[in-house]
Design a protein around this motif. Structure first.
Motif, short mmCIF file in Angstrom:
data_model
loop_
_atom_site.label_atom_id
_atom_site.label_comp_id
_atom_site.label_asym_id
_atom_site.label_seq_id
_atom_site.Cartn_x
_atom_site.Cartn_y
_atom_site.Cartn_z
N ASN A 1 1.71 -16.46 2.20
CA ASN A 1 0.83 -16.57 1.04
C ASN A 1 1.59 -16.07 -0.19
O ASN A 1 1.54 -14.90 -0.54
CB ASN A 1 -0.45 -15.73 1.26
N MET A 2 2.32 -16.97 -0.82
CA MET A 2 3.21 -16.56 -1.92
C MET A 2 2.42 -16.05 -3.11
O MET A 2 2.89 -15.16 -3.83
CB MET A 2 4.10 -17.74 -2.34
N LYS A 3 1.24 -16.58 -3.35
CA LYS A 3 0.43 -16.10 -4.48
C LYS A 3 0.09 -14.62 -4.28
O LYS A 3 0.25 -13.81 -5.19
CB LYS A 3 -0.85 -16.93 -4.61
N ARG A 4 -0.36 -14.26 -3.08
CA ARG A 4 -0.70 -12.88 -2.80
C ARG A 4 0.55 -11.99 -2.82
O ARG A 4 0.50 -10.85 -3.27
CB ARG A 4 -1.43 -12.79 -1.46
N LEU A 5 1.66 -12.54 -2.36
CA LEU A 5 2.91 -11.76 -2.36
C LEU A 5 3.35 -11.46 -3.79
O LEU A 5 3.80 -10.35 -4.09
CB LEU A 5 4.00 -12.53 -1.61
N ARG A 6 3.20 -12.45 -4.68
CA ARG A 6 3.54 -12.19 -6.09
C ARG A 6 2.62 -11.12 -6.68
O ARG A 6 3.07 -10.26 -7.45
CB ARG A 6 3.43 -13.49 -6.90
N GLY B 1 -6.43 -2.87 4.59
CA GLY B 1 -6.96 -4.00 3.84
C GLY B 1 -7.70 -3.57 2.59
O GLY B 1 -7.20 -2.80 1.77
N GLY B 2 -8.93 -4.04 2.45
CA GLY B 2 -9.72 -3.80 1.25
C GLY B 2 -10.10 -2.36 1.02
O GLY B 2 -10.63 -2.03 -0.06
N GLU B 3 -9.87 -1.46 1.99
CA GLU B 3 -10.21 -0.05 1.79
C GLU B 3 -9.45 0.56 0.63
O GLU B 3 -9.89 1.56 0.05
CB GLU B 3 -9.90 0.75 3.07
N SER B 4 -8.31 -0.02 0.26
CA SER B 4 -7.51 0.54 -0.84
C SER B 4 -8.18 0.33 -2.19
O SER B 4 -7.88 1.05 -3.15
CB SER B 4 -6.12 -0.11 -0.86
N GLY B 5 -9.06 -0.68 -2.27
CA GLY B 5 -9.68 -1.01 -3.56
C GLY B 5 -8.77 -1.79 -4.47
O GLY B 5 -9.12 -2.06 -5.62
N LEU B 6 -7.60 -2.19 -3.98
CA LEU B 6 -6.63 -2.96 -4.77
C LEU B 6 -6.48 -4.34 -4.12
O LEU B 6 -5.97 -4.43 -2.99
CB LEU B 6 -5.28 -2.24 -4.84
N ALA B 7 -6.87 -5.38 -4.82
CA ALA B 7 -6.90 -6.73 -4.24
C ALA B 7 -5.56 -7.17 -3.64
O ALA B 7 -5.54 -7.78 -2.57
CB ALA B 7 -7.38 -7.74 -5.29
N PRO B 8 -4.42 -6.89 -4.29
CA PRO B 8 -3.14 -7.33 -3.70
C PRO B 8 -2.85 -6.70 -2.33
O PRO B 8 -1.98 -7.18 -1.61
CB PRO B 8 -2.11 -6.88 -4.73
N LEU B 9 -3.56 -5.63 -1.98
CA LEU B 9 -3.33 -4.95 -0.70
C LEU B 9 -4.35 -5.37 0.36
O LEU B 9 -4.42 -4.74 1.42
CB LEU B 9 -3.39 -3.43 -0.89
N ASP B 10 -5.11 -6.44 0.11
CA ASP B 10 -6.16 -6.84 1.04
C ASP B 10 -5.62 -7.21 2.42
O ASP B 10 -6.34 -7.13 3.41
CB ASP B 10 -6.95 -8.03 0.48
N ASN C 1 11.64 -6.06 2.43
CA ASN C 1 11.26 -6.16 3.84
C ASN C 1 9.97 -6.94 4.02
O ASN C 1 9.76 -7.59 5.04
CB ASN C 1 11.09 -4.76 4.44
N LEU C 2 9.09 -6.87 3.02
CA LEU C 2 7.79 -7.53 3.12
C LEU C 2 7.94 -9.05 3.07
O LEU C 2 7.04 -9.77 3.50
CB LEU C 2 6.86 -7.04 2.02
N LEU C 3 9.08 -9.53 2.55
CA LEU C 3 9.32 -10.97 2.54
C LEU C 3 9.54 -11.51 3.95
O LEU C 3 9.41 -12.71 4.20
CB LEU C 3 10.53 -11.30 1.67
N GLU C 4 9.91 -10.62 4.87
CA GLU C 4 10.17 -11.02 6.25
C GLU C 4 8.91 -10.95 7.11
O GLU C 4 8.95 -11.30 8.29
CB GLU C 4 11.25 -10.11 6.86
N VAL C 5 7.81 -10.46 6.55
CA VAL C 5 6.56 -10.35 7.31
C VAL C 5 5.80 -11.66 7.19
O VAL C 5 5.39 -12.06 6.10
CB VAL C 5 5.70 -9.18 6.79
N GLU C 6 5.63 -12.35 8.31
CA GLU C 6 5.06 -13.70 8.28
C GLU C 6 3.68 -13.73 7.65
O GLU C 6 3.37 -14.63 6.85
CB GLU C 6 4.99 -14.25 9.70
#
Length: 342
Positions: free
Chosen positions: A245-250, A280-289, A235-240
């Motif tokens: 940002n394919m790098k962040r999606l990977r 965003g950054g509150e998770s402390g995990l960069a891919p979830l920014d 489903n996240l592939l459908e979120v514009e």
């Protein structure tokens, strides 16, 4: 602190941006806020909100979008949550029917994804420290050995051991027999403590093999003891905002594969009261920014055993997602408690 006028305009801006996905200009704010303000006054308030870090101006537009700080204020003090209707709750309850725990957890993950159109995730209950029923070694090639671990609750884990020298079938049998005869019924920590004092009677090469087996086996059982089920990642592939940002999606999908970081984040909500939101950054995990994570703990017989959650873009309809996560956690708690007592 924001005055009431600024709070209303910020609330309106966030709501319009969530609904439309486009930067919000002063004309839209004037139309939807219900405030009788001139365009110049609205622009001044917007400039103040931008200076304070609640909104930002994309360089290609005169409108504004919320920042993570703006979303945080919105979620904490401006959001009007939409309670689910009774018929919606009954439909959800019907999908969490009394069945085996693992199936219930899978159903809950799918339900979260289906209702939000984002990724639904459920951390499985932590199991008690598993004890060992049987250990076997199977030679795969000269210096590769398959370690097979069977726990007393029937779980089977496999790990590849890379050794410095070849081991004959008889050596592998000797090592397995020694462990099974002396340590069946113990967990790996207990085996390690006892083996440290008793291992002197073994050949040096078998000591090395057993030490490697204990380390790999302990890691295997730890990995399996804290896992999660995730549904709807596609489903996240459908979120514009994410798919652009394919790098962040990977990186995000790599995070789903690695599991450890996400489990640690979701475990935090086990100690929290009710729904928790990480923006965003509150998770402390960069891919979830560029994502938000909405979580809630679930229980069995009044004891928190895991958590459920939704992962989606920061531009999500929080007023819908929050009650969905909250009710799913409560229904899963009820279903698992019923199953545990029947």
């Amino acid at each position: 602190m924001l005055d009431n006028r600024a709070r209303i305009l910020l609330k309106t801006l966030v709501e319009r941006y969530i609904a439309e996905g486009q930067p919000v200009g002063s004309r839209a704010l004037s139309r939807f806020s219900g405030l009788d303000l001139s365009p110049a006054t609205i622009r001044n308030v917007m400039a103040d909100l931008e200076e304070q870090g609640f909104i930002a101006s994309p360089h290609t537009s005169a409108g504004r979008i919320p920042t993570p700080r703006g979303y945080r204020l919105f979620v904490d003090s401006l959001l009007a949550v939409q309670p689910l209707q009774e018929n919606q709750i009954h439909e959800m309850e019907g999908q969490l029917i009394q069945t085996q725990p693992q199936q219930l957890i899978g159903n809950a993950s799918h339900l979260l994804s289906e209702l939000t159109q984002f990724a639904g995730i459920v951390v499985t209950p932590r199991r008690k420290t598993p004890t060992i029923r049987q250990i076997e070694f199977l030679g795969l090639s000269e210096k590769r050995i398959l370690l097979i671990i069977v726990t007393t609750d029937g779980d089977v884990q496999n790990r590849i051991l890379l050794t410095e020298r070849p081991y004959s079938p008889s050596e592998l049998t000797t090592a397995a027999n020694y462990l099974n005869h002396n340590y069946a019924g113990l967990d790996f920590d207990q085996i390690r403590q006892r083996l440290t004092g008793e291992i002197q009677q073994l050949q040096d090469d078998l000591k090395i093999l057993m030490a490697s087996a204990l380390e790999a086996g302990n890691q295997a059982l730890n990995d399996s003891a804290s896992q999660y089920i995730i549904s709807g990642e596609k489903n996240l592939l459908e979120v514009e905002e994410l798919s652009s940002n394919m790098k962040r999606l990977r990186e995000l999908f790599d995070l789903f594969e690695q599991k450890t970081g996400l489990v640690r984040l979701l475990d935090i909500s086990n100690n929290a009261d009710g729904v928790q939101i990480y923006i965003g950054g509150e998770s402390g995990l960069a891919p979830l920014d560029e994502c938000s994570v909405v979580t809630a703990p679930y229980e069995v017989n009044g004891q928190v055993v895991g958590s459920v959650g939704v992962i989606g873009p920061t531009r999500m309809a929080y007023e819908r997602v929050i009650p969905i996560v909250d009710i799913t956690a409560k229904l899963l708690s009820s279903a698992l408690t019923y199953q545990a007592n029947t």
